[in-house]
Design a protein around this motif. Sequence first.
Motif, PDB file in Angstrom:
ATOM      1  N   ALA A 175     -63.961 -46.565  20.094  1.00 17.47           N
ATOM      2  CA  ALA A 175     -63.992 -46.522  18.672  1.00 17.47           C
ATOM      3  C   ALA A 175     -62.933 -45.756  18.451  1.00 17.47           C
ATOM      4  O   ALA A 175     -62.137 -45.980  17.303  1.00 17.47           O
ATOM      5  CB  ALA A 175     -64.724 -44.709  18.486  1.00 17.47           C
ATOM      6  N   SER A 176     -61.661 -45.785  19.839  1.00 20.86           N
ATOM      7  CA  SER A 176     -60.613 -45.096  19.190  1.00 20.86           C
ATOM      8  C   SER A 176     -59.833 -45.123  20.797  1.00 20.86           C
ATOM      9  O   SER A 176     -59.795 -45.535  21.669  1.00 20.86           O
ATOM     10  CB  SER A 176     -60.293 -43.649  18.138  1.00 20.86           C
ATOM     11  N   VAL A 177     -57.929 -45.294  20.425  1.00 22.33           N
ATOM     12  CA  VAL A 177     -57.038 -44.611  21.317  1.00 22.33           C
ATOM     13  C   VAL A 177     -56.234 -43.910  20.937  1.00 22.33           C
ATOM     14  O   VAL A 177     -55.685 -44.014  19.699  1.00 22.33           O
ATOM     15  CB  VAL A 177     -56.760 -46.558  21.686  1.00 22.33           C
ATOM     16  N   GLU A 178     -55.998 -43.395  21.757  1.00 17.69           N
ATOM     17  CA  GLU A 178     -54.815 -42.296  21.135  1.00 17.69           C
ATOM     18  C   GLU A 178     -53.671 -42.759  21.774  1.00 17.69           C
ATOM     19  O   GLU A 178     -53.738 -42.757  23.096  1.00 17.69           O
ATOM     20  CB  GLU A 178     -55.111 -40.921  22.230  1.00 17.69           C
ATOM     21  N   VAL A 179     -52.707 -43.266  21.645  1.00 17.35           N
ATOM     22  CA  VAL A 179     -51.365 -43.548  21.786  1.00 17.35           C
ATOM     23  C   VAL A 179     -50.060 -42.625  21.947  1.00 17.35           C
ATOM     24  O   VAL A 179     -49.993 -42.236  20.723  1.00 17.35           O
ATOM     25  CB  VAL A 179     -50.943 -44.477  20.727  1.00 17.35           C
ATOM     26  N   GLN A 180     -49.727 -42.514  23.239  1.00 13.57           N
ATOM     27  CA  GLN A 180     -48.974 -41.627  23.469  1.00 13.57           C
ATOM     28  C   GLN A 180     -47.597 -41.699  23.369  1.00 13.57           C
ATOM     29  O   GLN A 180     -47.641 -43.145  24.474  1.00 13.57           O
ATOM     30  CB  GLN A 180     -48.980 -40.375  24.420  1.00 13.57           C
ATOM     31  N   SER A 181     -46.582 -41.610  23.229  1.00 13.75           N
ATOM     32  CA  SER A 181     -45.297 -41.602  24.011  1.00 13.75           C
ATOM     33  C   SER A 181     -43.914 -40.784  24.540  1.00 13.75           C
ATOM     34  O   SER A 181     -44.366 -39.936  25.012  1.00 13.75           O
ATOM     35  CB  SER A 181     -44.237 -41.879  22.418  1.00 13.75           C
ATOM     36  N   VAL A 182     -43.413 -41.224  25.094  1.00  8.84           N
ATOM     37  CA  VAL A 182     -42.214 -40.525  26.108  1.00  8.84           C
ATOM     38  C   VAL A 182     -41.752 -39.201  24.665  1.00  8.84           C
ATOM     39  O   VAL A 182     -41.540 -38.306  25.717  1.00  8.84           O
ATOM     40  CB  VAL A 182     -41.499 -40.901  27.255  1.00  8.84           C
ATOM     41  N   GLN A 183     -41.917 -39.274  23.867  1.00 11.32           N
ATOM     42  CA  GLN A 183     -41.136 -38.819  23.295  1.00 11.32           C
ATOM     43  C   GLN A 183     -41.527 -37.318  23.367  1.00 11.32           C
ATOM     44  O   GLN A 183     -42.682 -37.959  22.816  1.00 11.32           O
ATOM     45  CB  GLN A 183     -40.939 -39.316  21.506  1.00 11.32           C
ATOM     46  N   ARG A 184     -41.170 -36.376  23.312  1.00 16.52           N
ATOM     47  CA  ARG A 184     -41.520 -35.418  23.646  1.00 16.52           C
ATOM     48  C   ARG A 184     -41.713 -34.600  22.217  1.00 16.52           C
ATOM     49  O   ARG A 184     -40.153 -34.148  21.402  1.00 16.52           O
ATOM     50  CB  ARG A 184     -40.604 -34.296  24.256  1.00 16.52           C
ATOM     51  N   GLY A 185     -42.807 -33.504  21.906  1.00 18.63           N
ATOM     52  CA  GLY A 185     -42.991 -33.744  20.725  1.00 18.63           C
ATOM     53  C   GLY A 185     -42.734 -34.180  19.692  1.00 18.63           C
ATOM     54  O   GLY A 185     -42.242 -35.383  19.104  1.00 18.63           O
TER      55      GLY A 185
END
Lengths: 175, 464
Positions: B394-404
């Motif tokens: 239903a969804s995907v959480e995409v996270q970057s290496v960028q901190r904060g």
Amino acid sequence: MNRLHRRLLRSYGARPVHLLAMAGCLALAAYAALQLLAGRTLAVAAWFVGAALVHDLVLVPLYSTADLTARRTLGRGHTGTTPYLNHLRVPVYLSGLLLLVWYPLILRRSQPYRGDTALSEDVFLTHWLLITAALFAASAAHLALRGLLQRLRRPPRPPAGDTAKRPAPPPGGAS
Amino acid sequence: MAHDEQDGPADRPTGSTRAGPPRRPPGSPGSPGSPGQRTAALFRTAPPGPFRTGFWRSPIRGPWLTSVFGLVLLAGITIEFLTGLFSYAAYNPRLGPVNDQTPGKGILGFYLFTWPTHPYWLYRLNQGVHVTLGVVLVPVLLAKLWSVVPKLFTWPPTRTPAQAIERVSLLLLVGGALFEFATGILNIQLHYIFPGSFYTLHFYGAWVFIAAFAAHVALRLGIMWRALRAIRLITVLRTDTARTEPEPPDSSGLVTSTPSRPTMSRRGALALTGAGALVLMAVTAGQSIGGASRRTALLAPHGRNPGRGPSGFPVNKTAAQVGVTAADIGPAWRLRVHGPAGTRTFTRAELLAMPQHQAALPIACVEGWSADDQQWSGLRLADLAALAGMPHAASVEVQSVQRGGAFSTVLLAANQIRNPLSLLALHVNGADLSADHGFPARVIVPACPGVNNTKWVSDLTFRK
């Protein structure tokens, strides 16, 4: 119904639809304002009200005074108008408008611009100055062209008739 | 604009208590008699300066000119409001707290819907119109405010409760319009001097403004219509400066009783305002249209490309600016895919060994600029969802290496995962992504706001 209508008109000063529109407006505005102001009431209110005050009490008087000064300095031509005025007004207005909208880039106020975009902010002042120069040049060229066309169109006449050829003053002009 | 304010003291009405010729407020209370009424009479005497009717002398001010500017703003601001609502919906704030910059929105998010992925240029068009039109409307807004400025100095300021309330609503209208235009124009130039997050200020400010705008339109639409019909446009276009005369006196409070000599015709004022709009459009629109026209955007922030070659298209935020280091995206970088099948970890070489897919998609920023369609290639998000054991996520959480930082983590919706053009891109235009464009891997989704196309992706978490 009619009596209520009349009573409202007397005590409130407008039709019921006015009261309804105002109530709806203020209720929705207050609902959004609760979130808009949350945690930063003074700063946001200052921006909201300040924007109107700066426009009405600084910007308008500033450009009005500038315009009035230009009109007085340029004086009036023999037709009662100031023939060069709009050739000055138009480029000043357009150049000023560009500066008003794009001043953060033109005056290099944008702190993160270079780092964010990998672009130099130095070009904007140059661009604005060149555009301004082009606007004034175009206005001057237009004025020169007008003068030339006027001279070409005017048939050669004996010099005595010149004074009688003044255009009539515009109707409804002088107060 | 033709600013025909006072034209020398000799032309001004000389009487110290007369507020100009026969402009008596309609429905004003009876004549002075008792002390209370005398105070009221004193109050009715306008202070000198702009409060006097003789002060404002432009012969072209009047209901017709105000209504023309009003009509343009009515159309323009309606488009601004709608594109603004779409822009807000495009972030899919209902998907979860990380996407929601405005958790207190309440009923103001009543219309929200899942943002579509078709047509792929939808967000690019929406933002290009929103920002370019906003810039182009500036001279019309200024002209409209100029045309009604005598009303600000009406004396007495209010005579009835209705007028007092309406003045408050007009403060919201004028303050709101200037607030929305100012925050928008400052934000697209990255000049963050406004007091808080742009998203919340521009969003809630828009609702305060539109409340006043709607009420103003409701109360003035009829007046505007009648004023527009009172003078034919063709007549105005045929009237030069010398023959320009004030409109007949009326109750609008806009027509001067002491006109100065015209220095600009009405058609001249319209042409000047239009010229201002055109000049602003000329130096702005290219950054949204792209292609060869980008270079014409001489004063817009993204009127140039930052370089040449496969990665030479505009960048929102460089790697260096957000603190992404060479070590973060070097050989030690891994992609982690989380799902019910557990966490699977991939090197970039492993990702490149999997089936690659192509998509030609633009990058469009909330700030209105956009990059033309680029040839991306990489893994389909749908394939990655299947790999995680969740083909119907239903969804995907995409996270970057960028901190904060804002948008270092975002949620994408099911339709965005399923679209075959949605990629975790590894290449662009046939070459490796550049560091500034998200090397080693970035998300690219059709019709999605630029900041939701996460760069330097480290984790994908598929959810039910």
